[in-house]
Design a protein around this motif. Structure first.
Motif, PDB file in Angstrom:
ATOM      1  N   THR A 110       0.820  -1.245  -0.076  1.00  0.00           N
ATOM      2  CA  THR A 110       0.001  -0.135  -0.068  1.00  0.00           C
ATOM      3  C   THR A 110       0.916   1.107  -0.023  1.00  0.00           C
ATOM      4  O   THR A 110       2.097   1.080   0.561  1.00  0.00           O
ATOM      5  CB  THR A 110      -0.786   0.150   1.278  1.00  0.00           C
ATOM      6  OG1 THR A 110      -0.070  -0.139   2.326  1.00  0.00           O
ATOM      7  CG2 THR A 110      -1.930  -1.341   1.236  1.00  0.00           C
ATOM      8  N   TYR A 112       0.131   4.280   1.560  1.00  0.00           N
ATOM      9  CA  TYR A 112       0.144   5.286   2.839  1.00  0.00           C
ATOM     10  C   TYR A 112       0.853   4.159   3.974  1.00  0.00           C
ATOM     11  O   TYR A 112       1.639   4.873   4.524  1.00  0.00           O
ATOM     12  CB  TYR A 112      -1.336   5.499   3.397  1.00  0.00           C
ATOM     13  CG  TYR A 112      -1.411   6.189   4.470  1.00  0.00           C
ATOM     14  CD1 TYR A 112      -1.161   7.518   4.345  1.00  0.00           C
ATOM     15  CD2 TYR A 112      -1.631   5.831   5.728  1.00  0.00           C
ATOM     16  CE1 TYR A 112      -1.138   8.305   5.327  1.00  0.00           C
ATOM     17  CE2 TYR A 112      -1.758   6.612   6.873  1.00  0.00           C
ATOM     18  CZ  TYR A 112      -1.341   8.086   6.681  1.00  0.00           C
ATOM     19  OH  TYR A 112      -1.445   8.775   7.747  1.00  0.00           O
ATOM     20  N   ALA A 244      -9.512   9.154  -3.224  1.00  0.00           N
ATOM     21  CA  ALA A 244      -8.379   9.365  -2.329  1.00  0.00           C
ATOM     22  C   ALA A 244      -7.977   8.311  -1.475  1.00  0.00           C
ATOM     23  O   ALA A 244      -6.743   7.759  -1.506  1.00  0.00           O
ATOM     24  CB  ALA A 244      -8.567  10.359  -1.508  1.00  0.00           C
ATOM     25  N   GLN A 245      -8.887   7.516  -1.161  1.00  0.00           N
ATOM     26  CA  GLN A 245      -8.865   6.140  -0.175  1.00  0.00           C
ATOM     27  C   GLN A 245      -7.939   5.080  -1.243  1.00  0.00           C
ATOM     28  O   GLN A 245      -7.177   4.417  -0.818  1.00  0.00           O
ATOM     29  CB  GLN A 245      -9.926   5.710   0.370  1.00  0.00           C
ATOM     30  CG  GLN A 245     -10.329   6.071   1.479  1.00  0.00           C
ATOM     31  CD  GLN A 245     -11.461   5.375   2.400  1.00  0.00           C
ATOM     32  OE1 GLN A 245     -11.778   4.042   2.035  1.00  0.00           O
ATOM     33  NE2 GLN A 245     -11.565   5.823   3.719  1.00  0.00           N
ATOM     34  N   TYR A 248      -4.280   6.172  -1.753  1.00  0.00           N
ATOM     35  CA  TYR A 248      -3.705   5.924  -0.602  1.00  0.00           C
ATOM     36  C   TYR A 248      -3.299   4.531  -0.331  1.00  0.00           C
ATOM     37  O   TYR A 248      -2.244   4.160  -0.004  1.00  0.00           O
ATOM     38  CB  TYR A 248      -4.170   6.397   0.727  1.00  0.00           C
ATOM     39  CG  TYR A 248      -4.033   7.852   1.097  1.00  0.00           C
ATOM     40  CD1 TYR A 248      -4.169   8.757   0.000  1.00  0.00           C
ATOM     41  CD2 TYR A 248      -3.678   8.340   2.310  1.00  0.00           C
ATOM     42  CE1 TYR A 248      -4.022  10.085   0.509  1.00  0.00           C
ATOM     43  CE2 TYR A 248      -3.585   9.574   2.753  1.00  0.00           C
ATOM     44  CZ  TYR A 248      -3.586  10.706   1.581  1.00  0.00           C
ATOM     45  OH  TYR A 248      -3.344  11.902   1.866  1.00  0.00           O
ATOM     46  N   TRP A 254      -6.855  -1.585  -2.701  1.00  0.00           N
ATOM     47  CA  TRP A 254      -8.323  -1.012  -2.181  1.00  0.00           C
ATOM     48  C   TRP A 254      -9.481  -1.709  -2.884  1.00  0.00           C
ATOM     49  O   TRP A 254     -10.398  -2.024  -2.096  1.00  0.00           O
ATOM     50  CB  TRP A 254      -8.287   0.443  -2.551  1.00  0.00           C
ATOM     51  CG  TRP A 254      -9.620   1.167  -1.947  1.00  0.00           C
ATOM     52  CD1 TRP A 254      -9.918   1.541  -0.657  1.00  0.00           C
ATOM     53  CD2 TRP A 254     -10.715   1.529  -2.754  1.00  0.00           C
ATOM     54  NE1 TRP A 254     -10.946   2.252  -0.504  1.00  0.00           N
ATOM     55  CE2 TRP A 254     -11.485   2.065  -1.690  1.00  0.00           C
ATOM     56  CE3 TRP A 254     -11.447   1.385  -4.096  1.00  0.00           C
ATOM     57  CZ2 TRP A 254     -12.992   2.615  -1.855  1.00  0.00           C
ATOM     58  CZ3 TRP A 254     -12.456   1.887  -4.226  1.00  0.00           C
ATOM     59  CH2 TRP A 254     -13.392   2.613  -3.321  1.00  0.00           C
ATOM     60  N   HIS A 302      -7.112   9.390   5.042  1.00  0.00           N
ATOM     61  CA  HIS A 302      -6.453   8.071   5.913  1.00  0.00           C
ATOM     62  C   HIS A 302      -7.147   8.026   7.064  1.00  0.00           C
ATOM     63  O   HIS A 302      -6.988   7.133   7.881  1.00  0.00           O
ATOM     64  CB  HIS A 302      -5.184   8.480   6.204  1.00  0.00           C
ATOM     65  CG  HIS A 302      -4.831   9.694   6.972  1.00  0.00           C
ATOM     66  ND1 HIS A 302      -4.727  10.749   6.436  1.00  0.00           N
ATOM     67  CD2 HIS A 302      -4.680   9.822   8.225  1.00  0.00           C
ATOM     68  CE1 HIS A 302      -4.411  11.771   7.269  1.00  0.00           C
ATOM     69  NE2 HIS A 302      -4.535  11.048   8.601  1.00  0.00           N
TER      70      HIS A 302
END
Length: 539
Positions: A110, A112, A244-245, A248, A254, A302
């Motif tokens: 990932t 993030y 945006a998730q 990230y 995701w 986040h």
């Protein structure tokens, strides 16, 4: 290759890459601000609980390098190595050893967690570690449902998660949801174990409660105001939050996680794996809560990700199943995903050193501006310190430095190695500077006010506090011969009165409501009756 050997290689190689990146990149704005946590030991802080500072202090103590970015980040890199091991341990217990390895691999892939929170000094690194450790202890305590002792470990780890970030409040909420909806485990709600865990966790969390009780509940008001939505539906905010998730976590992580979430919700009553049921209960509440908030106001991407971390064991099981059927295809996919992460990190390092995106400003494409450079905030603060030295701003032992924005003050403070006090003179949003500073100590002293780039400096505002203001000079920070940051300095002589760092819960709540677009007051009315307002920061 066994799952255990594969996991060890994953931890060693990924930690080495993060150590390299941590040593080559300057501090981001938040990291410089978080460095001041370590420089001002306290029971808690305005923005976050103290685990962030303790993790920083560990790296600084072990290396003896107070101002080294690598030393500041060292504890976070070590903690993510522990998170990788915990993820593999949990998934292996529920779904088998290869599922454990693939779950840990997915976490590392990932953007993030695998690149940002695992390398930089951010509160999400400790939160991730203690979230997973709490999940591990909670799973053990629920399986051993006849004893109370395992619940002591649950309380201890949950308390540490709360000391990391307030998002950990979703852990007991998710555990209660799981117990209430699982008939075979519902009897645990009538036994002392869960309540012992709550009491132990609150005792561990008590330093934060003490600090807030003696500071007007400042941190709870601030963070609570950020999490409260507005009253007007904002489908654009929801769409941006979800996109945006995806960015990230990266889409190839995701989207499968979303598929796991939807699939397990639809077949909740048919799920036989109790670990997967527990993970789903822990995932759904934070994801749903912040998704609902995003329907009415902008949120940081986040915020809701920590809940999805609980679904990685199920994702690891699916990858392990695909591996057993088509190993070559899975190997290619993993190599491509890992390659993307390495290339992304490599491009970040190159951009940090060369500023290629900044350099194409004004080109015939016209696609990028210097302000849009993702590494611009990390670069060149050592040049700011050198420029201040040349201007003589650091030569007066009784003088101090001032900016209008908390993140600028933090960067300057770290760049000059705290040789002079650095304050943030902003009535509306001084952040932690309102609690670290002792305003009366600076009465009668001179200040150097710094303005970064083309920001407007309201000199009439500062003239209320100083007897005289004059220009000290200016200089430019460059990267590869291209101007990146302009710094203007003003001499403010003889501060006449203490700057009013007046904390008010109502004031903070009003500011956060204003940011959410649901309060009729403007920035001026926030300071009405006291002083001319400094505009609210919108970042």
């Amino acid at each position: 290759m066994t799952p255990r050997r594969a996991l060890v290689l994953l931890i060693v190689i990924s930690a080495g890459v993060r150590l390299l990146a941590a040593g080559l990149l300057g501090l981001g704005n938040d990291e410089a601000y978080h460095f001041l946590y370590a420089a001002h030991p306290a029971l808690s802080y305005y923005d976050h609980p103290p685990m962030l500072a303790w993790t920083e202090q560990l790296g600084l103590f072990l290396t003896g390098e107070t101002y080294s970015p690598l030393a500041l980040r060292l504890g976070f890199i070590a903690m993510f190595a522990g998170s990788t091991w915990l993820m593999a341990r949990i998934a292996a217990r529920w779904h088998g050893p290869w599922a454990g390895f693939f779950a840990a691999m997915a976490l590392n892939l990932t953007a993030y967690y695998g690149l940002a929170a695992s390398t930089f000094a951010l509160p999400d690194g400790p939160l991730l570690f203690f979230w997973l450790l709490t999940l591990d202890r909670l799973s053990t305590a629920i399986d051993d449902d006849r004893r109370t002792i395992p619940w002591l470990g649950v309380g201890l780890t949950w308390g540490c998660a709360m000391l990391s970030k307030y998002h950990a409040i979703f852990l007991p909420a998710g555990a209660v949801l799981y117990l209430a909806l699982t008939p075979s485990k519902r009897r645990l709600l009538l036994r002392p174990g869960p309540y012992v865990a709550i009491v132990v966790g609150l005792l561990v969390f008590s330093p934060v409660l003490v600090w807030n009780a003696t500071h007007g509940w400042a941190s709870f008001v601030f963070q609570g105001g950020r999490a409260v939505g507005g009253i007007t539906p904002r489908p654009d905010c929801l769409a941006i939050a979800l996109l945006a998730q995806s960015g990230y976590l990266l889409p190839w992580i995701w989207l499968p996680l979303m598929a796991v979430l939807v699939r397990d919700l639809r077949r909740w009553w048919r799920l036989e794996n109790q670990g997967e049921r527990l993970a789903l209960a822990l995932a759904v509440l934070p994801f749903a809560a912040f998704t609902m908030v995003a329907c009415f106001r902008p949120v940081l991407p986040h915020w809701g990700l920590i809940g999805l971390v609980s679904l990685f064991p199920a994702l690891g099981r699916e990858w392990a199943e695909h591996w057993s059927k088509t190993p070559a295809r899975v190997r290619r996919s993993l190599c491509m995903a890992a390659g993307f992460s390495v290339v992304l990190l490599g491009l970040t390092l190159v951009e940090y050193r060369t500023g290629m995106l900044q350099r194409v400003e004004g080109s015939r494409w016209g696609l990028f501006k210097a302000q849009a450079d993702p590494t611009g905030d990390l670069y060149g603060w050592d040049q700011v310190a050198a420029g201040l030295e040349k201007l003589g701003a650091l030569s007066d032992p009784d003088a101090f430095l001032v900016t209008r924005y908390w993140y600028q003050s933090a960067q300057v403070a770290h760049a000059i190695n705290l040789r002079r006090p650095v304050l943030c003179y902003n009535i509306d949003d001084p952040r932690g500077f309102a609690f670290w500073s002792k305003p009366n100590e600076f009465v009668g002293r001179d200040a150097v006010l710094l303005a970064i780039n083309d920001e407007m400096i309201p000199l009439p505002f500062y003239q209320r506090w100083f007897t005289e203001t004059s220009s000290l000079g200016e200089f430019t920070v460059e990267r590869m011969g291209k101007p990146l940051r302009k710094v203007r300095a003003y001499r403010l002589r003889n501060q006449r009165a203490a700057f009013p760092y007046t904390f008010s819960p109502e004031r903070i709540a009003a500011r956060e409501m204003l940011r959410a677009g649901r309060h009729p007051m403007d920035a001026t009315s926030l300071s009405a009756g006291r002083m001319p307002a400094v505009p609210v920061i919108r970042r």
